[in-house]
Scaffold this motif. Sequence first.
Motif, PDB file in Angstrom:
ATOM      1  N   LEU A  28       0.836  -1.200   0.000  1.00 49.14           N
ATOM      2  CA  LEU A  28       0.000   0.000   0.000  1.00 49.14           C
ATOM      3  C   LEU A  28       0.867   1.245   0.000  1.00 49.14           C
ATOM      4  O   LEU A  28       0.598   2.203  -0.726  1.00 49.14           O
ATOM      5  CB  LEU A  28      -0.941   0.005   1.204  1.00 49.14           C
ATOM      6  CG  LEU A  28      -1.860   1.223   1.326  1.00 49.14           C
ATOM      7  CD1 LEU A  28      -2.756   1.361   0.105  1.00 49.14           C
ATOM      8  CD2 LEU A  28      -2.694   1.139   2.597  1.00 49.14           C
ATOM      9  N   SER A  29       1.917   1.209   0.766  1.00 48.79           N
ATOM     10  CA  SER A  29       2.867   2.323   0.810  1.00 48.79           C
ATOM     11  C   SER A  29       3.437   2.590  -0.579  1.00 48.79           C
ATOM     12  O   SER A  29       3.453   3.733  -1.053  1.00 48.79           O
ATOM     13  CB  SER A  29       3.981   1.985   1.808  1.00 48.79           C
ATOM     14  OG  SER A  29       5.092   2.806   1.635  1.00 48.79           O
ATOM     15  N   ASP A  30       3.902   1.555  -1.238  1.00 46.88           N
ATOM     16  CA  ASP A  30       4.482   1.696  -2.583  1.00 46.88           C
ATOM     17  C   ASP A  30       3.458   2.206  -3.598  1.00 46.88           C
ATOM     18  O   ASP A  30       3.752   3.073  -4.419  1.00 46.88           O
ATOM     19  CB  ASP A  30       5.050   0.365  -3.077  1.00 46.88           C
ATOM     20  CG  ASP A  30       6.332  -0.041  -2.357  1.00 46.88           C
ATOM     21  OD1 ASP A  30       6.954   0.826  -1.702  1.00 46.88           O
ATOM     22  OD2 ASP A  30       6.695  -1.231  -2.440  1.00 46.88           O
ATOM     23  N   LEU A  31       2.250   1.672  -3.550  1.00 45.05           N
ATOM     24  CA  LEU A  31       1.221   2.032  -4.529  1.00 45.05           C
ATOM     25  C   LEU A  31       0.684   3.452  -4.340  1.00 45.05           C
ATOM     26  O   LEU A  31       0.232   4.072  -5.303  1.00 45.05           O
ATOM     27  CB  LEU A  31       0.066   1.032  -4.474  1.00 45.05           C
ATOM     28  CG  LEU A  31       0.387  -0.354  -5.033  1.00 45.05           C
ATOM     29  CD1 LEU A  31      -0.717  -1.343  -4.681  1.00 45.05           C
ATOM     30  CD2 LEU A  31       0.579  -0.283  -6.543  1.00 45.05           C
ATOM     31  N   THR A  32       0.706   3.952  -3.113  1.00 46.88           N
ATOM     32  CA  THR A  32       0.145   5.287  -2.843  1.00 46.88           C
ATOM     33  C   THR A  32       1.205   6.374  -2.773  1.00 46.88           C
ATOM     34  O   THR A  32       0.868   7.549  -2.755  1.00 46.88           O
ATOM     35  CB  THR A  32      -0.657   5.289  -1.534  1.00 46.88           C
ATOM     36  OG1 THR A  32       0.184   4.881  -0.456  1.00 46.88           O
ATOM     37  CG2 THR A  32      -1.876   4.372  -1.631  1.00 46.88           C
ATOM     38  N   GLY A  33       2.468   5.980  -2.698  1.00 44.87           N
ATOM     39  CA  GLY A  33       3.532   6.978  -2.648  1.00 44.87           C
ATOM     40  C   GLY A  33       3.763   7.604  -1.286  1.00 44.87           C
ATOM     41  O   GLY A  33       4.379   8.651  -1.179  1.00 44.87           O
ATOM     42  N   VAL A  34       3.261   6.969  -0.245  1.00 44.24           N
ATOM     43  CA  VAL A  34       3.541   7.433   1.110  1.00 44.24           C
ATOM     44  C   VAL A  34       4.478   6.427   1.766  1.00 44.24           C
ATOM     45  O   VAL A  34       4.611   5.296   1.312  1.00 44.24           O
ATOM     46  CB  VAL A  34       2.249   7.609   1.953  1.00 44.24           C
ATOM     47  CG1 VAL A  34       1.315   8.622   1.307  1.00 44.24           C
ATOM     48  CG2 VAL A  34       1.534   6.296   2.185  1.00 44.24           C
ATOM     49  N   GLY A  35       5.110   6.831   2.833  1.00 41.97           N
ATOM     50  CA  GLY A  35       6.049   5.949   3.504  1.00 41.97           C
ATOM     51  C   GLY A  35       5.369   4.830   4.275  1.00 41.97           C
ATOM     52  O   GLY A  35       4.213   4.950   4.689  1.00 41.97           O
ATOM     53  N   LEU A  36       6.102   3.744   4.458  1.00 43.18           N
ATOM     54  CA  LEU A  36       5.594   2.611   5.231  1.00 43.18           C
ATOM     55  C   LEU A  36       5.234   3.038   6.646  1.00 43.18           C
ATOM     56  O   LEU A  36       4.199   2.641   7.173  1.00 43.18           O
ATOM     57  CB  LEU A  36       6.633   1.483   5.251  1.00 43.18           C
ATOM     58  CG  LEU A  36       6.287   0.257   6.089  1.00 43.18           C
ATOM     59  CD1 LEU A  36       4.981  -0.381   5.617  1.00 43.18           C
ATOM     60  CD2 LEU A  36       7.439  -0.745   6.030  1.00 43.18           C
ATOM     61  N   ARG A  37       6.070   3.854   7.252  1.00 44.35           N
ATOM     62  CA  ARG A  37       5.780   4.314   8.615  1.00 44.35           C
ATOM     63  C   ARG A  37       4.462   5.084   8.656  1.00 44.35           C
ATOM     64  O   ARG A  37       3.674   4.944   9.590  1.00 44.35           O
ATOM     65  CB  ARG A  37       6.919   5.180   9.135  1.00 44.35           C
ATOM     66  CG  ARG A  37       6.667   5.651  10.548  1.00 44.35           C
ATOM     67  CD  ARG A  37       7.829   6.413  11.100  1.00 44.35           C
ATOM     68  NE  ARG A  37       7.487   6.884  12.430  1.00 44.35           N
ATOM     69  CZ  ARG A  37       8.344   7.378  13.270  1.00 44.35           C
ATOM     70  NH1 ARG A  37       9.617   7.460  12.930  1.00 44.35           N
ATOM     71  NH2 ARG A  37       7.966   7.797  14.447  1.00 44.35           N
ATOM     72  N   PHE A  38       4.191   5.889   7.614  1.00 43.78           N
ATOM     73  CA  PHE A  38       2.935   6.634   7.571  1.00 43.78           C
ATOM     74  C   PHE A  38       1.743   5.679   7.538  1.00 43.78           C
ATOM     75  O   PHE A  38       0.758   5.867   8.257  1.00 43.78           O
ATOM     76  CB  PHE A  38       2.887   7.580   6.361  1.00 43.78           C
ATOM     77  CG  PHE A  38       1.626   8.384   6.317  1.00 43.78           C
ATOM     78  CD1 PHE A  38       1.528   9.558   7.033  1.00 43.78           C
ATOM     79  CD2 PHE A  38       0.538   7.942   5.580  1.00 43.78           C
ATOM     80  CE1 PHE A  38       0.347  10.288   7.026  1.00 43.78           C
ATOM     81  CE2 PHE A  38      -0.638   8.663   5.569  1.00 43.78           C
ATOM     82  CZ  PHE A  38      -0.731   9.839   6.290  1.00 43.78           C
ATOM     83  N   VAL A  39       1.812   4.637   6.701  1.00 48.68           N
ATOM     84  CA  VAL A  39       0.722   3.659   6.626  1.00 48.68           C
ATOM     85  C   VAL A  39       0.522   3.010   7.988  1.00 48.68           C
ATOM     86  O   VAL A  39      -0.610   2.869   8.460  1.00 48.68           O
ATOM     87  CB  VAL A  39       0.988   2.595   5.537  1.00 48.68           C
ATOM     88  CG1 VAL A  39      -0.034   1.460   5.607  1.00 48.68           C
ATOM     89  CG2 VAL A  39       0.975   3.235   4.154  1.00 48.68           C
ATOM     90  N   ARG A  40       1.599   2.636   8.624  1.00 47.26           N
ATOM     91  CA  ARG A  40       1.496   2.008   9.952  1.00 47.26           C
ATOM     92  C   ARG A  40       0.867   2.962  10.958  1.00 47.26           C
ATOM     93  O   ARG A  40      -0.030   2.577  11.716  1.00 47.26           O
ATOM     94  CB  ARG A  40       2.874   1.559  10.433  1.00 47.26           C
ATOM     95  CG  ARG A  40       3.389   0.362   9.678  1.00 47.26           C
ATOM     96  CD  ARG A  40       4.762  -0.049  10.143  1.00 47.26           C
ATOM     97  NE  ARG A  40       5.193  -1.251   9.432  1.00 47.26           N
ATOM     98  CZ  ARG A  40       6.444  -1.640   9.337  1.00 47.26           C
ATOM     99  NH1 ARG A  40       7.411  -0.933   9.907  1.00 47.26           N
ATOM    100  NH2 ARG A  40       6.751  -2.734   8.674  1.00 47.26           N
ATOM    101  N   ASP A  41       1.337   4.209  10.979  1.00 47.69           N
ATOM    102  CA  ASP A  41       0.772   5.204  11.896  1.00 47.69           C
ATOM    103  C   ASP A  41      -0.703   5.445  11.613  1.00 47.69           C
ATOM    104  O   ASP A  41      -1.514   5.561  12.535  1.00 47.69           O
ATOM    105  CB  ASP A  41       1.532   6.532  11.796  1.00 47.69           C
ATOM    106  CG  ASP A  41       2.917   6.490  12.426  1.00 47.69           C
ATOM    107  OD1 ASP A  41       3.248   5.490  13.101  1.00 47.69           O
ATOM    108  OD2 ASP A  41       3.666   7.465  12.236  1.00 47.69           O
ATOM    109  N   LEU A  42      -1.063   5.507  10.345  1.00 44.85           N
ATOM    110  CA  LEU A  42      -2.454   5.723   9.959  1.00 44.85           C
ATOM    111  C   LEU A  42      -3.339   4.586  10.453  1.00 44.85           C
ATOM    112  O   LEU A  42      -4.387   4.812  11.057  1.00 44.85           O
ATOM    113  CB  LEU A  42      -2.551   5.858   8.435  1.00 44.85           C
ATOM    114  CG  LEU A  42      -3.934   6.053   7.819  1.00 44.85           C
ATOM    115  CD1 LEU A  42      -4.616   7.298   8.364  1.00 44.85           C
ATOM    116  CD2 LEU A  42      -3.824   6.141   6.304  1.00 44.85           C
TER     117      LEU A  42
END
Length: 80
Positions: A28-42
């Motif tokens: 999801l991080s790769d496909l949306t262009g946000v960082g992995l940490r951001f996805v986890r925090d979200l």
Amino acid sequence: MKNWNRHNAISKFVRSSRKDSKMTQLELSDLTGVGLRFVRDLEQGKPNLMTDKVNQVLLFFGHQLTPKPISDETRRDLGA
């Protein structure tokens, strides 16, 4: 600092949408262009995330942040 709320509507939506799509957080991080940490925090309900990045993830699933009216009861509970 506010407590994180893993059960807030956005966290639950992103987590369930990602899992329904059979994606990892990294994918999801790769496909949306946000960082992995951001996805986890979200997904963990971090209270102070940048709305433009939240929208980046939500747009991937065909959604976006929008204002939503709250009930008078909820408003009273917030002390407003």
